[in-house]
Design a protein around this motif. Structure first.
Motif, mmCIF file in Angstrom:
data_model
loop_
_atom_site.group_PDB
_atom_site.id
_atom_site.type_symbol
_atom_site.label_atom_id
_atom_site.label_comp_id
_atom_site.label_asym_id
_atom_site.label_seq_id
_atom_site.Cartn_x
_atom_site.Cartn_y
_atom_site.Cartn_z
ATOM 1 N N VAL A 32 -83.236 25.605 -41.189
ATOM 2 C CA VAL A 32 -84.447 26.184 -40.603
ATOM 3 C C VAL A 32 -85.602 26.277 -41.597
ATOM 4 N N PRO A 33 -85.390 26.780 -42.845
ATOM 5 C CA PRO A 33 -86.515 26.862 -43.785
ATOM 6 C C PRO A 33 -87.198 25.525 -44.056
ATOM 7 N N VAL A 34 -86.443 24.435 -43.968
ATOM 8 C CA VAL A 34 -87.038 23.110 -44.198
ATOM 9 C C VAL A 34 -88.085 22.815 -43.129
ATOM 10 N N PHE A 35 -87.746 23.093 -41.878
ATOM 11 C CA PHE A 35 -88.689 22.820 -40.785
ATOM 12 C C PHE A 35 -89.851 23.808 -40.797
ATOM 13 N N VAL A 36 -89.609 25.040 -41.220
ATOM 14 C CA VAL A 36 -90.705 25.998 -41.363
ATOM 15 C C VAL A 36 -91.688 25.506 -42.423
ATOM 16 N N ALA A 37 -91.151 24.972 -43.530
ATOM 17 C CA ALA A 37 -92.008 24.452 -44.599
ATOM 18 C C ALA A 37 -92.813 23.249 -44.114
ATOM 19 N N LEU A 38 -92.201 22.393 -43.299
ATOM 20 C CA LEU A 38 -92.922 21.226 -42.773
ATOM 21 C C LEU A 38 -94.043 21.658 -41.840
ATOM 22 N N MET A 39 -93.791 22.680 -41.027
ATOM 23 C CA MET A 39 -94.856 23.171 -40.147
ATOM 24 C C MET A 39 -95.979 23.805 -40.950
ATOM 25 N N ALA A 40 -95.634 24.511 -42.031
ATOM 26 C CA ALA A 40 -96.659 25.092 -42.895
ATOM 27 C C ALA A 40 -97.493 23.998 -43.549
ATOM 28 N N LEU A 41 -96.832 22.914 -43.956
ATOM 29 C CA LEU A 41 -97.548 21.788 -44.555
ATOM 30 C C LEU A 41 -98.495 21.152 -43.544
ATOM 31 N N TRP A 42 -98.055 21.046 -42.294
ATOM 32 C CA TRP A 42 -98.917 20.509 -41.231
ATOM 33 C C TRP A 42 -100.163 21.372 -41.080
ATOM 34 N N LEU A 43 -99.987 22.684 -41.124
ATOM 35 C CA LEU A 43 -101.117 23.597 -41.003
ATOM 36 C C LEU A 43 -102.113 23.402 -42.146
ATOM 37 N N VAL A 44 -101.599 23.241 -43.363
ATOM 38 C CA VAL A 44 -102.465 23.068 -44.526
ATOM 39 C C VAL A 44 -103.273 21.780 -44.412
#
Length: 299
Positions: A32-44
């Protein structure tokens, strides 16, 4: 603009499919943290205006807003991942996917989204459109200097996207006070410097929209599009290329076009021969479209 937003939605879809497929493939919750990090990167990447690059700009409200976005996306990831695991458990089936496939799918959404959408220009146009809609809803412009719609258009950057700018102009010209707003915009461009190329091209695209009809509730404004072109060879060519077929399809628009004599003022010998030919053809088409009405008036 709407087409670009639809493409962005399609490009964003893999971002959410990743955690769903990860759950279906039986991955552990440690993914789960991996996909949360990818979504955060998308936001940035896609919302840079909400993620300042300078530490000094990270005020408490900005930090709270950023944390809220990450938290919301974390919840979405957990829900999608849980749905995937639940569906797999109910069906008694686990997708035989390698660990990296769902991760790569989510990551792919980031470059795809960036290819179909310019976040900086998109944010600028959204601001202009939001301001237009707010004014349209809450007030009728009463004085030229107090027109925020006109100010928003004139404040657009030199290289503003012409297509998005045309959308913003269309919104402004459907709001109360459109006639005065168009006149002021035309005057500002006619007496302005060589800047505002994005705005000039956007005005031409709006004025020569192939969907324009004589009974369009918005102002036709082909004269304003011609004025926006100025003496720029590229913009004159664009105007003539689009305005001629529009007039041929809708002869009733002739009265909103520049008259042949006005078009003749732009026929600088320094212009490329093909541009001069296009302008002469447009002038002839305006004159031909006006003739039937002139004869009726004479009769």
């Amino acid at each position: 603009m709407q087409r670009s937003k639809r493409l962005l939605m399609m490009a964003t879809l893999p971002l959410y499919l990743g955690p769903l497929l990860a759950g279906l493939s039986g991955m552990g919750w440690s993914a789960v943290p991996v996909f949360v990090a990818l979504m955060a990167l998308w936001l940035v990447v896609m919302r840079p205006h909400q993620w300042p690059r300078q530490i000094a700009l990270w005020t408490p409200p900005v930090m709270v807003a950023a944390a809220a976005q990450v938290a919301i996306n974390a919840v979405i990831v957990v829900v999608l991942f849980g749905v995937g695991r639940g569906l797999g458990g109910v069906a008694g089936f686990v997708l035989p996917l390698p660990y990296l496939v769902p991760v790569a799918l989510s990551f792919l959404s980031i470059p795809l989204s960036r290819m179909v959408w310019d976040p900086v220009k998109g944010h600028q146009m959204d601001q202009a459109l939001d301001q237009n809609h707010a004014v349209n809803r809450d007030m009728v412009p009463s004085a030229p200097d107090a027109d925020p719609m006109l100010a928003a258009l004139l404040d657009l950057p030199h290289d503003a996207d012409p297509v998005l700018t045309a959308d913003a102009i269309d919104a402004a010209m459907r709001a109360p006070g459109a006639a005065a707003r168009l006149s002021q915009l035309e005057d500002a461009l006619e007496h302005g410097a060589e800047a505002c190329l994005g705005l000039r091209e956007g005005l031409i695209l709006w004025a020569t929209d192939p969907a324009r009809t004589p009974d369009d509730p918005a102002i036709a404004g082909q004269l304003a599009g011609f004025v926006a072109a100025g003496f720029d060879a590229r913009l004159l060519a664009l105007f003539a290329h689009r305005a001629l077929p529009l007039l041929q399809a809708q002869p009733g628009l002739w009265s909103s076009y520049p008259d042949p004599a006005t078009i003749g003022l732009a026929l600088d010998p320094a212009l490329p021969v093909e541009v001069q030919a296009s302008l002469r053809a447009l002038a002839a088409a305006v004159e031909a479209a006006a003739l039937p009405e002139d004869r009726l008036s004479g009769a």
